[in-house]
Design an enzyme around this catalytic site. Structure first.
Site, short mmCIF file in Angstrom:
data_model
loop_
_atom_site.label_atom_id
_atom_site.label_comp_id
_atom_site.label_asym_id
_atom_site.label_seq_id
_atom_site.Cartn_x
_atom_site.Cartn_y
_atom_site.Cartn_z
N LYS A 32 0.16 53.86 25.80
CA LYS A 32 -0.43 54.90 24.91
C LYS A 32 0.52 56.15 25.94
CE LYS A 32 -2.87 59.05 25.53
NZ LYS A 32 -1.92 60.79 25.64
N GLU A 58 4.48 56.17 38.45
CA GLU A 58 6.32 56.74 38.61
C GLU A 58 6.17 58.37 38.15
OE1 GLU A 58 8.80 58.66 38.41
OE2 GLU A 58 9.64 58.14 36.41
N CYS A 109 12.42 62.98 35.97
CA CYS A 109 11.73 63.76 36.89
C CYS A 109 12.59 62.69 38.00
CB CYS A 109 10.91 61.64 36.51
SG CYS A 109 11.51 59.94 36.70
N GLU A 139 7.69 70.79 41.39
CA GLU A 139 8.30 70.42 40.15
C GLU A 139 8.16 71.17 38.73
OE1 GLU A 139 9.51 65.89 38.09
OE2 GLU A 139 7.17 66.55 38.50
#
Length: 492
Positions: free
Chosen positions: A175, A250, A284, A385
């Site tokens: 997906k 993750e 990331c 973040e």
């Protein structure tokens, strides 16, 4: 307007709703393609196709060696189609074509590596302590695996899941993000070209709320591999827990890039730039917190500002461009919001801090590479973040203070140190709470090296031998060699 279809079983199809999602080019700010807006029915059909391929199709009877050969063929197909796939990712994400070409020419190594590993998943015979009893351990594939990947690096993050999952003998449903689906769809065609049986690899496009729920809760799905933000990760973990699925997450990071006074400063400048401004900061593992020793702080920041000020923003397909646009409209708004938050918190903008403008930027979603000084680790811009080209600079006075600041974060994905001290090279990686530590380097990845985080950065590992274990079930088998069966009321 180009049109792309989903891959479910042996069919290429539109959504059952016959609705579509437009994909916008971050450089032009205009739609360039459309992908199906998948429904729960489409997601369930993909899971059923993957389950049938796992239990009844040719894949279920294929030897590990033959699965490995198919992965080798896929690697060849991917290498041959690298330029086309790179162009699609540039259009969907705004990443530099030069970077994407390098990326796509390297990704086939994953499939070669796991193709070679497929027939080397060996069990073991244990020296069991039960007289007359024979015991062995076997490893078996789980079944259907859902792979959910974000918009920033669709093919890399798909590969880091699919290669190991297939080598272990599973089937997959992918997906991709609704913002960047086209490269994953086109990549799925290569599985067909390489000779994979229908249903082994399926792609369903659409929104998480409409497609993702089925893919994380369906009883036939045995494992969910997710890359994305912590909010999405929590939702996936909660949904998967209801049916005790295995998961790997993750998630995000606020990774420290630590420069000591004895470092090679010119090399460290390049490492810091690569760590946070490459890919427009949308990774990331971005080294978004620069920790720099107070004695070199001003000199090092001056070097950074000079280097960044010369960066060329513009068309990501041109070789002279150093930094492309932010990948999505919502992300552009998020980055600009955090820049305002930084100012309101009292941080000083040393460079950047504005939307990218000028003829080279056109109508694209550009943000100038931005550096903030005067940052405290308690500020939001140092704790949350941002996922954009924004660097926060925090001074430190001692090794202990550097470690304290580095570890004072809810995340733990990556970290780096820059030093010429052998003592620090040995001691510092042990003290840093992160899944990856680079020494005099940043943003280095390999199919051989396990990757993943600790704390709020996730669960599980991708890449390397560690990853294939995530997609296997361990089975313990006892065989009784005794002619008599022991007393049934006493455990043997």
């Amino acid at each position: 307007m180009e049109e792309f279809l989903m891959r479910i079983g042996d069919r290429w199809q539109a959504a059952t709703s016959n609705e579509w999602i437009e994909s916008e080019n971050p450089y032009t700010g205009k739609p360039w393609a459309r992908v199906p807006r998948g429904t729960s029915r489409d997601a369930e059909a993909a899971v059923l196709a993957a389950h049938e391929a796992f239990t009844e199709g040719p894949w279920s009877r294929m030897s590990p060696a033959d699965r490995g050969l198919l992965l080798y063929k896929l690697a060849d197909c991917m290498a041959a189609d690298a330029e086309h796939l790179a162009e699609l990712e540039v259009r969907d994400t705004g990443k530099l074509k030069a970077e994407m070409l390098g990326n796509l020419r390297y990704l086939p190594r994953w499939y070669q590596y796991y193709g070679g590993l497929a027939d080397k998943i060996e069990g073991s015979v244990t020296p069991i302590d039960k007289p007359g009893m024979f015991h062995y351990v076997a490893y078996e594939p789980l079944g259907v695996v859902t792979c959910i990947v974000p918009w920033n690096s669709p093919l890399l993050l798909t590969t880091m899941k699919v290669a190991a999952a297939l080598a272990a003998g599973n089937t997959v449903v992918i997906k991709p993000s609704e913002f960047a689906s086209t490269s994953v769809i086109e990549f799925a065609r290569l599985f067909e070209k390489a000779g994979f049986p229908p249903g082994v690899v399926n792609v369903v496009t659409g929104y998480g709320a409409e497609v993702g729920e089925v893919l994380t809760t369906h009883p036939l799905v045995r494992r969910v591999a997710f890359t994305g933000g912590d909010v999405g990760g929590k939702a996936v973990a909660t949904a998967a827990a209801k049916t005790f699925k295995r998961i790997s997450l993750e998630l995000g990071g606020k990774s420290p890039n630590i420069v000591f006074a004895d470092a090679n400063l010119d090399a460290a400048v390049k490492g810091v730039i690569s760590g946070v401004f490459a890919a427009t900061g949308q990774t990331c593992m971005a080294g978004s917190r620069l920790l720099v020793h107070s004695s070199i702080h001003d000199r090092f920041v001056d070097k950074l500002v000079a280097f960044v000020s010369a960066a060329k923003l513009g068309d990501p397909s041109r070789p002279e461009t150093n930094m492309g646009p932010v990948s999505t409209r919502p992300q552009l708004e998020r980055v600009m919001k955090y820049i305002e938050i930084a100012r309101s918190e009292g941080a000083k903008c040393a460079t950047g801090g504005r939307r990218g403008s000028g003829e080279a930027c056109g109508d694209g979603w550009f943000v100038e590479p931005t550096i903030f000084t005067g940052v405290k680790n308690s500020m939001r811009i140092a704790r949350e973040e941002i996922f954009g080209p924004v660097l926060t600079v925090i001074p430190f006075d001692s090794d202990d203070e550097a470690v304290e600041i580095a570890n004072d974060t809810p995340y733990g994905l990556a970290a780096a140190i820059w030093t010429t001290s052998l003592e620090r090279v040995v001691k510092m990686p042990k003290r840093l709470h992160s899944g990856t530590v680079w020494v005099n380097a940043y943003r280095v990845v390999s199919y051989l090296a396990p990757f993943g985080g600790v704390k709020g950065s996730g669960i599980g590992r991708e890449n390397g031998i560690e990853a294939i274990k995530e997609y296997l079930e361990t089975k313990s088998v006892f065989i009784n060699g005794n002619p008599d069966v022991p007393n049934p009321f006493v455990m043997g």
